[in-house]
Design a protein around this motif. Structure first.
Motif, PDB file in Angstrom:
ATOM      1  N   MET A  25     -31.658 119.531  50.872  1.00  0.00           N
ATOM      2  CA  MET A  25     -31.983 118.121  50.886  1.00  0.00           C
ATOM      3  C   MET A  25     -33.499 117.899  50.767  1.00  0.00           C
ATOM      4  O   MET A  25     -34.018 116.849  51.116  1.00  0.00           O
ATOM      5  N   GLU A  26     -34.255 118.907  50.312  1.00  0.00           N
ATOM      6  CA  GLU A  26     -35.704 118.747  50.182  1.00  0.00           C
ATOM      7  C   GLU A  26     -36.005 117.617  49.207  1.00  0.00           C
ATOM      8  O   GLU A  26     -35.397 117.516  48.135  1.00  0.00           O
ATOM      9  N   THR A  27     -36.973 116.777  49.578  1.00  0.00           N
ATOM     10  CA  THR A  27     -37.342 115.641  48.722  1.00  0.00           C
ATOM     11  C   THR A  27     -38.767 115.823  48.217  1.00  0.00           C
ATOM     12  O   THR A  27     -39.643 114.992  48.423  1.00  0.00           O
ATOM     13  N   THR A  28     -39.017 116.967  47.601  1.00  0.00           N
ATOM     14  CA  THR A  28     -40.356 117.268  47.119  1.00  0.00           C
ATOM     15  C   THR A  28     -40.679 116.564  45.811  1.00  0.00           C
ATOM     16  O   THR A  28     -41.813 116.573  45.375  1.00  0.00           O
ATOM     17  N   SER A  29     -39.688 115.980  45.154  1.00  0.00           N
ATOM     18  CA  SER A  29     -39.978 115.161  43.969  1.00  0.00           C
ATOM     19  C   SER A  29     -39.525 113.747  44.278  1.00  0.00           C
ATOM     20  O   SER A  29     -40.044 113.117  45.170  1.00  0.00           O
ATOM     21  N   GLY A  30     -38.538 113.246  43.593  1.00  0.00           N
ATOM     22  CA  GLY A  30     -38.013 111.925  43.923  1.00  0.00           C
ATOM     23  C   GLY A  30     -38.443 110.860  42.954  1.00  0.00           C
ATOM     24  O   GLY A  30     -39.394 111.009  42.189  1.00  0.00           O
ATOM     25  N   ASP A  31     -37.730 109.762  42.988  1.00  0.00           N
ATOM     26  CA  ASP A  31     -37.947 108.602  42.121  1.00  0.00           C
ATOM     27  C   ASP A  31     -38.709 107.563  42.924  1.00  0.00           C
ATOM     28  O   ASP A  31     -38.212 107.043  43.927  1.00  0.00           O
ATOM     29  N   TYR A  32     -39.925 107.221  42.490  1.00  0.00           N
ATOM     30  CA  TYR A  32     -40.822 106.340  43.240  1.00  0.00           C
ATOM     31  C   TYR A  32     -41.080 105.066  42.453  1.00  0.00           C
ATOM     32  O   TYR A  32     -41.231 105.104  41.222  1.00  0.00           O
ATOM     33  N   GLY A  33     -41.133 103.926  43.157  1.00  0.00           N
ATOM     34  CA  GLY A  33     -41.462 102.684  42.476  1.00  0.00           C
ATOM     35  C   GLY A  33     -41.142 101.471  43.325  1.00  0.00           C
ATOM     36  O   GLY A  33     -40.856 101.570  44.527  1.00  0.00           O
ATOM     37  N   GLN A  34     -41.187 100.305  42.709  1.00  0.00           N
ATOM     38  CA  GLN A  34     -40.888  99.048  43.391  1.00  0.00           C
ATOM     39  C   GLN A  34     -39.374  98.866  43.512  1.00  0.00           C
ATOM     40  O   GLN A  34     -38.602  99.473  42.752  1.00  0.00           O
ATOM     41  N   PRO A  35     -38.917  98.037  44.464  1.00  0.00           N
ATOM     42  CA  PRO A  35     -37.477  97.760  44.557  1.00  0.00           C
ATOM     43  C   PRO A  35     -36.959  97.151  43.254  1.00  0.00           C
ATOM     44  O   PRO A  35     -37.608  96.291  42.656  1.00  0.00           O
ATOM     45  N   ARG A  36     -35.791  97.587  42.848  1.00  0.00           N
ATOM     46  CA  ARG A  36     -35.224  97.121  41.578  1.00  0.00           C
ATOM     47  C   ARG A  36     -34.410  95.843  41.736  1.00  0.00           C
ATOM     48  O   ARG A  36     -34.260  95.076  40.797  1.00  0.00           O
ATOM     49  N   ASP A  37     -33.856  95.649  42.943  1.00  0.00           N
ATOM     50  CA  ASP A  37     -32.987  94.496  43.132  1.00  0.00           C
ATOM     51  C   ASP A  37     -32.896  94.179  44.622  1.00  0.00           C
ATOM     52  O   ASP A  37     -33.529  94.838  45.461  1.00  0.00           O
ATOM     53  N   GLU A  38     -32.114  93.161  44.954  1.00  0.00           N
ATOM     54  CA  GLU A  38     -31.961  92.744  46.348  1.00  0.00           C
ATOM     55  C   GLU A  38     -31.301  93.826  47.198  1.00  0.00           C
ATOM     56  O   GLU A  38     -31.571  93.949  48.394  1.00  0.00           O
ATOM     57  N   GLN A  39     -30.446  94.618  46.593  1.00  0.00           N
ATOM     58  CA  GLN A  39     -29.776  95.694  47.329  1.00  0.00           C
ATOM     59  C   GLN A  39     -30.793  96.736  47.802  1.00  0.00           C
ATOM     60  O   GLN A  39     -30.734  97.208  48.937  1.00  0.00           O
ATOM     61  N   GLU A  40     -31.723  97.074  46.920  1.00  0.00           N
ATOM     62  CA  GLU A  40     -32.748  98.044  47.316  1.00  0.00           C
ATOM     63  C   GLU A  40     -33.725  97.447  48.331  1.00  0.00           C
ATOM     64  O   GLU A  40     -34.227  98.155  49.204  1.00  0.00           O
ATOM     65  N   LEU A  41     -33.974  96.156  48.221  1.00  0.00           N
ATOM     66  CA  LEU A  41     -34.826  95.499  49.213  1.00  0.00           C
ATOM     67  C   LEU A  41     -34.167  95.572  50.591  1.00  0.00           C
ATOM     68  O   LEU A  41     -34.836  95.840  51.604  1.00  0.00           O
ATOM     69  N   ALA A  42     -32.873  95.375  50.640  1.00  0.00           N
ATOM     70  CA  ALA A  42     -32.135  95.470  51.905  1.00  0.00           C
ATOM     71  C   ALA A  42     -32.134  96.908  52.424  1.00  0.00           C
ATOM     72  O   ALA A  42     -32.235  97.137  53.638  1.00  0.00           O
ATOM     73  N   ALA A  43     -32.034  97.875  51.503  1.00  0.00           N
ATOM     74  CA  ALA A  43     -32.067  99.284  51.910  1.00  0.00           C
ATOM     75  C   ALA A  43     -33.435  99.648  52.477  1.00  0.00           C
ATOM     76  O   ALA A  43     -33.534 100.394  53.462  1.00  0.00           O
ATOM     77  N   ALA A  44     -34.502  99.086  51.877  1.00  0.00           N
ATOM     78  CA  ALA A  44     -35.846  99.313  52.403  1.00  0.00           C
ATOM     79  C   ALA A  44     -35.979  98.721  53.799  1.00  0.00           C
ATOM     80  O   ALA A  44     -36.580  99.326  54.701  1.00  0.00           O
ATOM     81  N   ALA A  45     -35.407  97.530  54.003  1.00  0.00           N
ATOM     82  CA  ALA A  45     -35.448  96.888  55.313  1.00  0.00           C
ATOM     83  C   ALA A  45     -34.743  97.741  56.355  1.00  0.00           C
ATOM     84  O   ALA A  45     -35.184  97.823  57.516  1.00  0.00           O
ATOM     85  N   GLU A  46     -33.668  98.409  55.976  1.00  0.00           N
ATOM     86  CA  GLU A  46     -32.952  99.270  56.919  1.00  0.00           C
ATOM     87  C   GLU A  46     -33.812 100.462  57.329  1.00  0.00           C
ATOM     88  O   GLU A  46     -33.830 100.859  58.503  1.00  0.00           O
ATOM     89  N   VAL A  47     -34.551 101.026  56.368  1.00  0.00           N
ATOM     90  CA  VAL A  47     -35.458 102.129  56.703  1.00  0.00           C
ATOM     91  C   VAL A  47     -36.542 101.632  57.661  1.00  0.00           C
ATOM     92  O   VAL A  47     -36.885 102.296  58.650  1.00  0.00           O
ATOM     93  N   MET A  48     -37.098 100.466  57.390  1.00  0.00           N
ATOM     94  CA  MET A  48     -38.111  99.882  58.270  1.00  0.00           C
ATOM     95  C   MET A  48     -37.556  99.646  59.674  1.00  0.00           C
ATOM     96  O   MET A  48     -38.216  99.918  60.686  1.00  0.00           O
ATOM     97  N   GLN A  49     -36.335  99.134  59.730  1.00  0.00           N
ATOM     98  CA  GLN A  49     -35.699  98.854  61.015  1.00  0.00           C
ATOM     99  C   GLN A  49     -35.602 100.115  61.863  1.00  0.00           C
ATOM    100  O   GLN A  49     -35.958 100.110  63.046  1.00  0.00           O
TER     101      GLN A  49
END
Length: 394
Positions: A1-25
């Motif tokens: 499960m190493e995350t040494t690369s990954g896809d980085y950028g701005q939220p693409r939609d409201e679903q990803e914004l909600a997923a970001a909020a869950e990480v913040m929470q």
């Protein structure tokens, strides 16, 4: 499960914004509603995500702003709200997220990045180092026996925004490290998360000479604490009027609290030492572009000097190698080459750049790979100035 690369950028939609909020929470022990409100307030433009197998695993807030050094505003990318999904902690996720962020920030042309560290080892791994301080001031309100009211005071209105910004800039540009605030930080001043702020300004013949924003925090019984999200006075008359305004709260308020550097001039006006000054946190910077950062800041007027630098930077090859810094009458020119008499890693350069640590102190702690006496003397003069600080938390 190493995350040494990954896809980085701005939220693409409201679903990803909600997923970001869950990480913040889960990262900041917030309620779901507060975390979602934070993510929405930041917005897609200033939020950055790291994805792994299509899932949002890390978040941060990306803030374009500046910092004042030597009377000049140097562009910097502020970083806040760094969070990693609990399942992906311990797998290099935060390091990967920050590496993407730094490459993104450098590509915009910003020569610096600034943050408050929740943990220093993570940020040191990617090149940040301590570069300044933020102090908390607490003044006992009943001790504020100011009766002079040389200027008129009134509530701040929406039409005052530009004048307030200019008033802040007049103070900030002479304070090493203070923010050249962007929209996100100004929103933290005017609409802080810990309550409703009411703003008041004082005016003289030249316009707005000072102001403050206060959040009245209820304590036990009828008492309250005055939290000042900003407190600025550009003249003695403005300071007197604002002190008298705070003193008018003495029947209910216990303390007035605000933040700044270790050299707060407003405290000098108090009759007695009825206040406390406490270190809140050391902030860190990362030099993203050595040549641009050195050329962008201001330098002591009337002084000329040359430093032969050598910098080690594992992340940015463009910063790696030798540079000659030539300073004359407040201006700097940087070119490649030279003799590399003062050799250091990019983290040491951060502490030197802001004046947080003197060249002599850094040498004492073994921070230089090599350095000679002449270079230390020159660096002591070039990087002198007020102690670097930041008033704002972000």
């Amino acid at each position: 499960m190493e995350t040494t690369s990954g896809d980085y950028g701005q939220p693409r939609d409201e679903q990803e914004l909600a997923a970001a909020a869950e990480v913040m929470q889960q990262s900041y022990a917030m309620s779901a509603a507060d975390a979602l409100a934070w993510a929405q307030r930041v917005g897609r433009d200033d939020l950055r995500l790291l994805r792994h197998d299509g899932q949002v695993v890390g978040t941060l807030v990306y803030m374009k702003m500046g910092q004042w050094y030597g009377g000049r505003s140097v562009p910097t990318v502020g970083v806040g709200g760094v969070g990693v999904h609990p399942v992906y902690r311990g797998h290099g996720t935060a390091t990967t997220l920050m590496t993407h962020l730094l490459r993104d920030a450098r590509a915009t042309g910003a020569p610096l990045s600034t943050l408050y560290p929740a943990t220093q080892p993570l940020y040191r791994r990617v090149g940040y180092e301590q570069a300044g301080a933020r102090y908390e001031y607490r003044v006992q309100v009943p001790s504020l026996s100011f009766h002079e009211r040389p200027l008129s005071l009134r509530a701040i209105e929406a039409r005052d925004e530009a004048a307030i910004t200019e008033c802040y800039q007049r103070t900030a540009r002479s304070r090493q490290g203070w923010l050249d605030r962007g929209a996100y930080v100004w929103s933290r001043v005017r609409t802080p998360r810990d309550g409703q702020a009411h703003g008041y300004l004082v005016e003289g013949t030249s316009g707005v000479e000072g102001y403050l924003y206060v959040v009245r925090k209820q304590l036990q019984g009828w008492k309250q604490e005055l939290l000042l999200s900003d407190f600025v006075a550009n003249t003695r008359e403005a300071a007197l009027r604002l002190w008298s305004f705070l003193g008018d709260h003495q029947s209910l308020a216990t303390e007035a609290v605000w933040f700044g550097g270790g050299d707060e001039p407003l405290l000098r006006m108090l009759k007695e030492q009825t206040y406390s000054v406490k270190l809140h946190m050391h902030w860190m910077i990362r030099v993203l572009d050595v040549a641009t950062a050195l050329q962008a800041r201001g330098w002591p007027a009337g002084f000329s000097g040359t430093l032969h630098l050598e910098v080690e930077d594992e992340l940015f090859p463009e910063n790696h190698g030798r540079f000659v810094l030539e300073v004359s009458d407040g201006e700097a020119r940087v070119r490649r080459g030279g003799e590399g008499r003062m050799a250091m890693n990019v983290r040491t350069l951060s502490s030197l750049y802001t004046g947080f640590m003197s060249a002599e102190a850094l040498r004492t702690m073994g921070a230089f790979v090599r350095v000679d006496d002449a270079s230390v003397r020159t660096a002591m003069a070039l990087f002198s100035g007020p102690p670097p600080s930041i008033r704002d938390m972000f």
